[in-house]
Design a protein around this motif. Structure first.
Motif, mmCIF file in Angstrom:
data_model
loop_
_atom_site.group_PDB
_atom_site.id
_atom_site.type_symbol
_atom_site.label_atom_id
_atom_site.label_comp_id
_atom_site.label_asym_id
_atom_site.label_seq_id
_atom_site.Cartn_x
_atom_site.Cartn_y
_atom_site.Cartn_z
ATOM 1 N N ILE A 14 72.443 46.012 47.235
ATOM 2 C CA ILE A 14 73.779 46.358 46.762
ATOM 3 C C ILE A 14 73.680 47.563 45.824
ATOM 4 C CG2 ILE A 14 75.834 45.532 45.537
ATOM 5 C CD1 ILE A 14 74.881 42.669 46.294
ATOM 6 N N PRO A 15 74.087 48.748 46.285
ATOM 7 C CA PRO A 15 74.067 49.920 45.402
ATOM 8 C C PRO A 15 75.367 50.003 44.611
ATOM 9 C CG PRO A 15 74.684 50.603 47.611
ATOM 10 C CD PRO A 15 74.473 49.112 47.665
ATOM 11 N N GLN A 16 75.276 50.477 43.376
ATOM 12 C CA GLN A 16 76.476 50.655 42.577
ATOM 13 C C GLN A 16 76.264 51.787 41.583
ATOM 14 O OE1 GLN A 16 79.531 51.019 42.165
ATOM 15 N NE2 GLN A 16 80.175 48.868 42.249
ATOM 16 N N GLN A 17 77.325 52.524 41.363
ATOM 17 C CA GLN A 17 77.293 53.574 40.355
ATOM 18 C C GLN A 17 77.127 52.928 38.984
ATOM 19 O OE1 GLN A 17 79.279 54.743 37.763
ATOM 20 N NE2 GLN A 17 78.347 56.779 37.643
ATOM 21 N N LEU A 18 76.354 53.563 38.123
ATOM 22 C CA LEU A 18 75.957 52.970 36.850
ATOM 23 C C LEU A 18 77.131 52.425 36.043
ATOM 24 C CD1 LEU A 18 73.429 52.597 34.987
ATOM 25 C CD2 LEU A 18 74.060 54.767 33.933
ATOM 26 N N GLU A 19 78.168 53.218 35.882
ATOM 27 C CA GLU A 19 79.330 52.776 35.105
ATOM 28 C C GLU A 19 80.093 51.678 35.834
ATOM 29 O OE1 GLU A 19 82.281 52.374 32.239
ATOM 30 O OE2 GLU A 19 80.341 53.394 32.098
ATOM 31 N N GLU A 20 80.216 51.784 37.151
ATOM 32 C CA GLU A 20 81.022 50.837 37.911
ATOM 33 C C GLU A 20 80.427 49.431 37.927
ATOM 34 O OE1 GLU A 20 84.181 51.419 39.261
ATOM 35 O OE2 GLU A 20 83.813 53.082 37.885
ATOM 36 N N TYR A 21 79.104 49.325 37.717
ATOM 37 C CA TYR A 21 78.503 47.987 37.675
ATOM 38 C C TYR A 21 79.201 47.100 36.647
ATOM 39 C CZ TYR A 21 75.518 44.150 36.377
ATOM 40 O OH TYR A 21 75.074 42.884 36.067
ATOM 41 N N GLY A 22 79.430 47.656 35.464
ATOM 42 C CA GLY A 22 80.044 46.881 34.395
ATOM 43 C C GLY A 22 81.473 46.463 34.678
ATOM 44 N N HIS A 23 82.098 47.148 35.636
ATOM 45 C CA HIS A 23 83.482 46.846 35.979
ATOM 46 C C HIS A 23 83.592 45.968 37.228
ATOM 47 C CE1 HIS A 23 85.017 49.875 33.102
ATOM 48 N NE2 HIS A 23 83.873 50.479 33.391
ATOM 49 N N GLU A 24 82.458 45.815 37.961
ATOM 50 C CA GLU A 24 82.510 45.076 39.216
ATOM 51 C C GLU A 24 81.458 43.971 39.285
ATOM 52 O OE1 GLU A 24 85.093 45.619 40.737
ATOM 53 O OE2 GLU A 24 85.668 47.616 40.043
ATOM 54 N N GLN A 25 80.193 44.315 39.611
ATOM 55 C CA GLN A 25 79.187 43.275 39.837
ATOM 56 C C GLN A 25 78.890 42.446 38.587
ATOM 57 O OE1 GLN A 25 78.802 46.345 41.188
ATOM 58 N NE2 GLN A 25 78.860 45.823 43.371
ATOM 59 N N TYR A 26 79.170 42.990 37.429
ATOM 60 C CA TYR A 26 78.986 42.208 36.203
ATOM 61 C C TYR A 26 79.674 40.846 36.317
ATOM 62 C CZ TYR A 26 80.173 40.357 31.640
ATOM 63 O OH TYR A 26 80.357 39.505 30.581
ATOM 64 N N TRP A 27 80.842 40.820 36.930
ATOM 65 C CA TRP A 27 81.618 39.578 36.989
ATOM 66 C C TRP A 27 80.954 38.537 37.884
ATOM 67 C CZ3 TRP A 27 84.751 39.305 33.157
ATOM 68 C CH2 TRP A 27 85.286 40.479 32.622
ATOM 69 N N VAL A 28 80.103 38.989 38.782
ATOM 70 C CA VAL A 28 79.311 38.045 39.581
ATOM 71 C C VAL A 28 78.227 37.426 38.711
ATOM 72 C CG1 VAL A 28 77.792 37.803 41.590
ATOM 73 C CG2 VAL A 28 79.778 39.348 41.687
#
Length: 416
Positions: free
Chosen positions: A258-272
């Motif tokens: 699962i690739p994610q942009q550094l900033e976007e991780y905190g807004h998306e996959q963090y919730w998983v």
């Protein structure tokens, strides 16, 4: 059209063995040869590449796309003109409608067999663009599709399994950018030679980093062999490297990369991770550049959640990143942030190699012969848009599809 043998993978040659000084020597010589020979090839296209263009594109799929995107900023830096990188399907169906006729379009593909990429070549030419194939395969469907072909066939046995296509294409396109920068006055000949020499040094450092951390890589992957999802974070020039790293796990071991942009991780996959409590492995690809502080903040939160954090960076380690990750892979020398892909690509491929070995998936790409046939029909024999449908090739029967789909065929420009 005739068949050609498939390349051996790294693990066909030294399955399960640690990298050696002999491997390093073979790899370094390969990169040195590219940096010595390929600029001469590019010189032969000076008349085409030195023309003034309204816009320059690089088009690809998978590793070929990530390779172009990884060198995009250094291409801008060396050439002084922005390179727009697009996935083939997106370009063909949407962005090409806004392409100026006076455009230069690089079509990037290692094997040159994927139908969508070849379609990009025919479409761009029909719309008036100058098309240049950048490839590793001289007699491919892509090479036969256009007049201008920049090709250098690197030797697969000198690369860590899974890395050859990405590294080779990124290197070729970077060299093209350097040469174009010399021709338009953005660089001088002395700078060109220094950059080519630095490529060899940085690529060698990337391979050496794998050797230095081989034991750690094995240990981390042995501990994560029961996981099925891995996360790859990056920003700027490291974002496409994150996509490449995720691809290695998906392609080699059927793990969900699962690739994610550094900033976007905190807004998306963090919730998983925040609510499921899974001990996921997260790769943060962050040289000591503009995103170091944001990466450190993310690592703090990931450590707070008890995640398995791996940092890929370089010396001197940025102060904000000191001691932040559970595991650190540190390249020993300084390297420009735009060129850190030259280190990370080796390390990420090697992580994928060992994980794939530990879950016993080496060489297991398909569960059945029917899957094999259906896949290559879908990828290599997909139909073109009506605009260029005259260039479609016949879909073979299941019995004659060949060892690796259209990869098993060669094409001649006179026999399209």
């Amino acid at each position: 059209m005739e068949k050609r043998p498939a390349a051996l993978s790294y693990f066909d040659i030294v399955k399960g063995k640690a990298l050696t000084e002999s491997d390093l020597e073979g790899y370094t010589n390969e990169i040195r040869t590219v940096c010595s020979e390929f600029p001469k090839t590019v010189e032969g296209f000076k008349d085409v590449l030195s023309r003034p263009y309204e816009k320059v594109y690089a088009i690809g799929i998978g590793d070929s796309l990530y390779s172009a995107d990884s060198v995009k900023l250094s291409f801008w830096q060396n050439y002084g003109i922005q390179l727009e990188v697009l996935e083939s399907q997106e370009f063909n169906n949407y962005y090409i409608d806004y392409m100026p006729r006076n455009a230069l379009v690089f079509i990037c593909s290692g094997g040159g067999a994927a139908a969508r990429t070849v379609e990009s070549s025919f479409l761009a030419q029909k719309r008036g663009a100058t098309v240049v194939a950048v490839t590793l395969t001289p007699k491919s469907r892509l090479s036969a599709s256009c007049e201008y072909v920049l090709c250098h066939a690197t030797d697969a046995k000198n690369f860590i399994d899974g890395s050859r296509n990405y590294i080779s294409l990124a290197l070729l396109l970077k060299i093209v950018g350097i040469k174009m920068g010399v021709w338009n006055g953005h660089l001088d000949a002395q700078q060109e030679q220094a950059m080519l020499a630095k490529i060899v040094t940085d690529m060698q450092m990337g391979f050496q980093t794998c050797m230095q951390y081989e034991d750690m890589i094995q240990k981390v992957m042995a501990g994560a062999k029961d996981q099925t999802r891995f996360y790859f974070l990056g920003a700027g020039p490291s974002w496409p490297v994150a996509q490449y790293g995720a691809a290695k796990f998906m392609e080699q071991s059927a793990a969900d990369g699962i690739p994610q942009q550094l900033e976007e991780y905190g807004h998306e996959q963090y919730w998983v991770h925040n609510r499921r409590g899974e001990n996921s492995t997260i790769f943060s690809i962050c040289p000591g550049g503009k995103s170091a502080m944001r990466c450190a903040e993310n690592l703090d939160e990931q450590n707070f959640l008890g995640l398995n954090t791996i940092l890929l960076t370089n010396a001197p380690v940025h102060p904000s990143l000191q001691g932040k990750a559970k595991f650190n892979i540190i390249a020993e020398g300084p390297i420009d942030e735009n060129d850190y892909w030259m280190v990370a690509c080796h390390v990420l491929a090697r992580f994928g190699n060992y994980y794939t070995e530990y879950i016993n998936f080496l060489g297991k790409k398909f569960l059945t012969g029917e899957q094999f046939v259906e896949h290559y029909k879908t990828i290599h024999y997909s139909r073109f848009l009506d605009e260029v449908s005259e260039h479609d090739i016949a879909i073979p029967s299941d019995e004659t599809i060949g060892e690796r789909g259209a990869y098993g065929l060669t094409f001649d420009k006179t026999k399209k």
